[in-house]
Motif scaffolding. Sequence first.
Motif, PDB file in Angstrom:
ATOM      1  N   ILE A 266       0.890  -0.980   0.012  1.00 30.04           N
ATOM      2  CA  ILE A 266      -0.022  -0.010  -0.077  1.00 30.04           C
ATOM      3  C   ILE A 266       0.842   1.326   0.085  1.00 30.04           C
ATOM      4  O   ILE A 266       1.961   1.292   0.503  1.00 30.04           O
ATOM      5  N   SER A 267       0.357   2.416  -0.624  1.00 30.49           N
ATOM      6  CA  SER A 267       1.377   3.571  -0.831  1.00 30.49           C
ATOM      7  C   SER A 267       1.190   4.279   0.753  1.00 30.49           C
ATOM      8  O   SER A 267       0.572   4.060   1.378  1.00 30.49           O
ATOM      9  N   GLY A 268       2.234   4.958   0.991  1.00 29.00           N
ATOM     10  CA  GLY A 268       2.294   5.913   2.015  1.00 29.00           C
ATOM     11  C   GLY A 268       1.171   6.692   2.262  1.00 29.00           C
ATOM     12  O   GLY A 268       0.800   6.950   3.462  1.00 29.00           O
ATOM     13  N   ARG A 269       0.774   7.342   1.187  1.00 34.55           N
ATOM     14  CA  ARG A 269      -0.230   8.203   1.025  1.00 34.55           C
ATOM     15  C   ARG A 269      -1.644   7.552   1.611  1.00 34.55           C
ATOM     16  O   ARG A 269      -2.311   8.090   2.450  1.00 34.55           O
ATOM     17  N   GLN A 270      -1.838   6.328   0.971  1.00 41.11           N
ATOM     18  CA  GLN A 270      -3.298   5.550   1.283  1.00 41.11           C
ATOM     19  C   GLN A 270      -3.166   5.165   2.548  1.00 41.11           C
ATOM     20  O   GLN A 270      -3.889   5.122   3.353  1.00 41.11           O
ATOM     21  N   LEU A 271      -1.955   4.932   3.316  1.00 45.57           N
ATOM     22  CA  LEU A 271      -1.902   4.254   4.551  1.00 45.57           C
ATOM     23  C   LEU A 271      -2.250   5.474   5.472  1.00 45.57           C
ATOM     24  O   LEU A 271      -2.774   5.222   6.499  1.00 45.57           O
ATOM     25  N   ARG A 272      -1.578   6.606   5.261  1.00 43.20           N
ATOM     26  CA  ARG A 272      -1.737   7.738   6.081  1.00 43.20           C
ATOM     27  C   ARG A 272      -3.222   7.953   6.070  1.00 43.20           C
ATOM     28  O   ARG A 272      -3.806   8.435   7.189  1.00 43.20           O
ATOM     29  N   GLU A 273      -3.938   7.960   4.816  1.00 43.63           N
ATOM     30  CA  GLU A 273      -5.385   8.259   4.975  1.00 43.63           C
ATOM     31  C   GLU A 273      -6.294   7.514   5.614  1.00 43.63           C
ATOM     32  O   GLU A 273      -7.279   7.787   6.228  1.00 43.63           O
ATOM     33  N   LYS A 274      -6.201   5.958   5.395  1.00 40.24           N
ATOM     34  CA  LYS A 274      -6.823   5.029   5.881  1.00 40.24           C
ATOM     35  C   LYS A 274      -6.726   5.176   7.610  1.00 40.24           C
ATOM     36  O   LYS A 274      -7.812   4.841   8.090  1.00 40.24           O
ATOM     37  N   LEU A 275      -5.542   5.421   7.968  1.00 40.98           N
ATOM     38  CA  LEU A 275      -5.338   5.300   9.316  1.00 40.98           C
ATOM     39  C   LEU A 275      -5.334   6.658  10.130  1.00 40.98           C
ATOM     40  O   LEU A 275      -5.306   6.798  11.055  1.00 40.98           O
ATOM     41  N   GLN A 276      -5.555   7.759   9.079  1.00 41.02           N
ATOM     42  CA  GLN A 276      -5.759   9.159   9.468  1.00 41.02           C
ATOM     43  C   GLN A 276      -4.415   9.739  10.482  1.00 41.02           C
ATOM     44  O   GLN A 276      -4.726  10.367  11.325  1.00 41.02           O
ATOM     45  N   LEU A 277      -3.423   9.142   9.898  1.00 39.47           N
ATOM     46  CA  LEU A 277      -2.250   9.696  10.428  1.00 39.47           C
ATOM     47  C   LEU A 277      -2.083  11.145   9.997  1.00 39.47           C
ATOM     48  O   LEU A 277      -2.533  11.561   8.977  1.00 39.47           O
ATOM     49  N   ARG A 278      -1.373  11.803  10.861  1.00 38.49           N
ATOM     50  CA  ARG A 278      -0.942  13.384  10.326  1.00 38.49           C
ATOM     51  C   ARG A 278      -0.361  13.482   9.330  1.00 38.49           C
ATOM     52  O   ARG A 278      -0.262  14.649   8.388  1.00 38.49           O
ATOM     53  N   SER A 279       0.611  12.683   8.851  1.00 39.88           N
ATOM     54  CA  SER A 279       1.502  12.706   7.776  1.00 39.88           C
ATOM     55  C   SER A 279       1.774  11.382   7.155  1.00 39.88           C
ATOM     56  O   SER A 279       1.560  10.360   7.835  1.00 39.88           O
ATOM     57  N   SER A 280       2.375  11.475   6.045  1.00 35.58           N
ATOM     58  CA  SER A 280       2.860  10.107   5.415  1.00 35.58           C
ATOM     59  C   SER A 280       4.493   9.937   5.898  1.00 35.58           C
ATOM     60  O   SER A 280       4.985   8.956   5.245  1.00 35.58           O
ATOM     61  N   TRP A 281       4.928  10.809   6.708  1.00 39.07           N
ATOM     62  CA  TRP A 281       6.299  10.430   7.270  1.00 39.07           C
ATOM     63  C   TRP A 281       6.226   9.998   8.715  1.00 39.07           C
ATOM     64  O   TRP A 281       5.954  10.578   9.592  1.00 39.07           O
ATOM     65  N   PHE A 282       6.537   8.825   8.561  1.00 40.18           N
ATOM     66  CA  PHE A 282       6.407   7.872   9.914  1.00 40.18           C
ATOM     67  C   PHE A 282       7.294   6.773  10.067  1.00 40.18           C
ATOM     68  O   PHE A 282       7.897   6.161   8.884  1.00 40.18           O
ATOM     69  N   ASP A 283       7.646   6.349  11.166  1.00 37.37           N
ATOM     70  CA  ASP A 283       8.265   5.203  11.626  1.00 37.37           C
ATOM     71  C   ASP A 283       7.168   4.530  12.334  1.00 37.37           C
ATOM     72  O   ASP A 283       6.221   4.939  12.932  1.00 37.37           O
ATOM     73  N   VAL A 284       7.258   2.986  12.222  1.00 34.60           N
ATOM     74  CA  VAL A 284       6.512   2.207  12.554  1.00 34.60           C
ATOM     75  C   VAL A 284       7.072   0.913  13.314  1.00 34.60           C
ATOM     76  O   VAL A 284       7.964   0.548  13.139  1.00 34.60           O
ATOM     77  N   ARG A 285       6.515   0.510  14.425  1.00 39.15           N
ATOM     78  CA  ARG A 285       6.782  -0.393  15.367  1.00 39.15           C
ATOM     79  C   ARG A 285       5.848  -0.984  15.959  1.00 39.15           C
ATOM     80  O   ARG A 285       4.617  -0.453  16.204  1.00 39.15           O
ATOM     81  N   GLU A 286       6.055  -2.273  16.657  1.00 35.86           N
ATOM     82  CA  GLU A 286       4.886  -2.949  17.346  1.00 35.86           C
ATOM     83  C   GLU A 286       5.415  -2.998  18.899  1.00 35.86           C
ATOM     84  O   GLU A 286       6.617  -3.415  19.008  1.00 35.86           O
ATOM     85  N   GLU A 287       4.402  -2.671  19.658  1.00 37.26           N
ATOM     86  CA  GLU A 287       4.821  -2.395  21.097  1.00 37.26           C
ATOM     87  C   GLU A 287       3.677  -2.843  21.877  1.00 37.26           C
ATOM     88  O   GLU A 287       2.485  -2.378  21.853  1.00 37.26           O
ATOM     89  N   GLY A 288       3.806  -4.110  22.845  1.00 35.33           N
ATOM     90  CA  GLY A 288       2.725  -4.333  23.498  1.00 35.33           C
ATOM     91  C   GLY A 288       1.556  -4.698  22.837  1.00 35.33           C
ATOM     92  O   GLY A 288       0.409  -4.560  23.387  1.00 35.33           O
ATOM     93  N   GLY A 289       1.629  -5.524  21.563  1.00 34.92           N
ATOM     94  CA  GLY A 289       0.633  -6.067  21.019  1.00 34.92           C
ATOM     95  C   GLY A 289      -0.203  -4.746  20.110  1.00 34.92           C
ATOM     96  O   GLY A 289      -0.978  -4.969  19.682  1.00 34.92           O
ATOM     97  N   ARG A 290       0.330  -3.729  20.254  1.00 36.40           N
ATOM     98  CA  ARG A 290      -0.313  -2.587  19.223  1.00 36.40           C
ATOM     99  C   ARG A 290       0.878  -2.055  18.556  1.00 36.40           C
ATOM    100  O   ARG A 290       1.888  -2.343  18.527  1.00 36.40           O
ATOM    101  N   VAL A 291       0.176  -1.443  17.268  1.00 34.35           N
ATOM    102  CA  VAL A 291       0.984  -0.942  16.195  1.00 34.35           C
ATOM    103  C   VAL A 291       1.190   0.471  16.628  1.00 34.35           C
ATOM    104  O   VAL A 291       0.246   1.419  16.587  1.00 34.35           O
TER     105      VAL A 291
END
Length: 337
Positions: A266-291
């Motif tokens: 999925i494109s960064g823009r699409q992921l940003r829009e689907k998750l309603q992130l503030r921007s498409s510049w992000f780092d991602v990790r899993e922490e305690g069963g959460r993204v």
Amino acid sequence: MISWRRHRRLRGFTRGFRRRSIGRGRSLVWRVGVLLFLASLVTGWYVGRLSALPERPEITLAVWRHDLQTTVNMQLETYLEGVVAAEMPAEFHPEALKAQAVAARTLALRLWQAQAPLSNHPGAIISTDPGVHQAWLSDDALRERWGPVNFFSRKAKISRAVTETRGLVITHAGELIYPAYHASSGGRTESSENYWSSYMPYLRSVDDPYVDGSRYEKTRAEFTLADVSAKTGVELAAASTAPIVQVLSRYPSGRVEWAQVGDERISGRQLREKLQLRSSWFDVREEGGRVVFDVFGYGHGIGMSQYGADGMARAGFRFDQILSHYYTGVEIVAWYE
């Protein structure tokens, strides 16, 4: 008693004084008349020159007010005050507010020049819905937002920013630009084709160190596995050992070009829009069963960074220098005066 001879001398002196006084009075009247005549000639010439000059344009916009669900006509400069108040915090530096006013005027005139009616509201060419064009707030809405005490001082500050940049617009190769802007770049703006499909020569990626310390420099967003699955529409296996979300590639700005969610790309823009992130510049990790997403900046990142503009203004840059930094190869010119 005054002697007869002295009396005659006094009478002669008095008559001479009267003649001289009358002469002086007539001379003064003549001089004043000449001056008034010359003044009338100059005034007539000046008024004639003014009437020969082109009239200052009063540009009227047909605006769809989505708050009232109706189309209204607004004078351009009055409309701009509502845009600047809605789009940028009034607490920002005056030079940043001026930069916002010029950008907003450029977009409004570009839409006015095109005269393309809105698809859903054919009687209007511009919308106050920020999802369509620029945000706009009425005085009543601003009183409610700011309170009656702050309304007059903040509105006056914004009015000055609009007035002191009256008629100024941003052009590239002689044409009005599309003056994209966003809240905060996170440290570097984005080139237009990396988020939208179109290449625009004046919307190039530039460094933006002036957002350091701003409220949107870095924020955090967390999701459960179920949230990610529901929002992206991707089936996720809870027992999978593979990362739920991972970044596959980035643009030079740092923003995500492609990501993988489960087994889907999925494109960064699409992921940003689907998750309603503030921007498409992000780092991602899993922490305690959460993204968990660490997000840099707020908005699409193209064009002027508003928090960056405020940072530049506080560092001593003028509004035209701010605009020339965020929009590559442009000119700030007078569209009208």
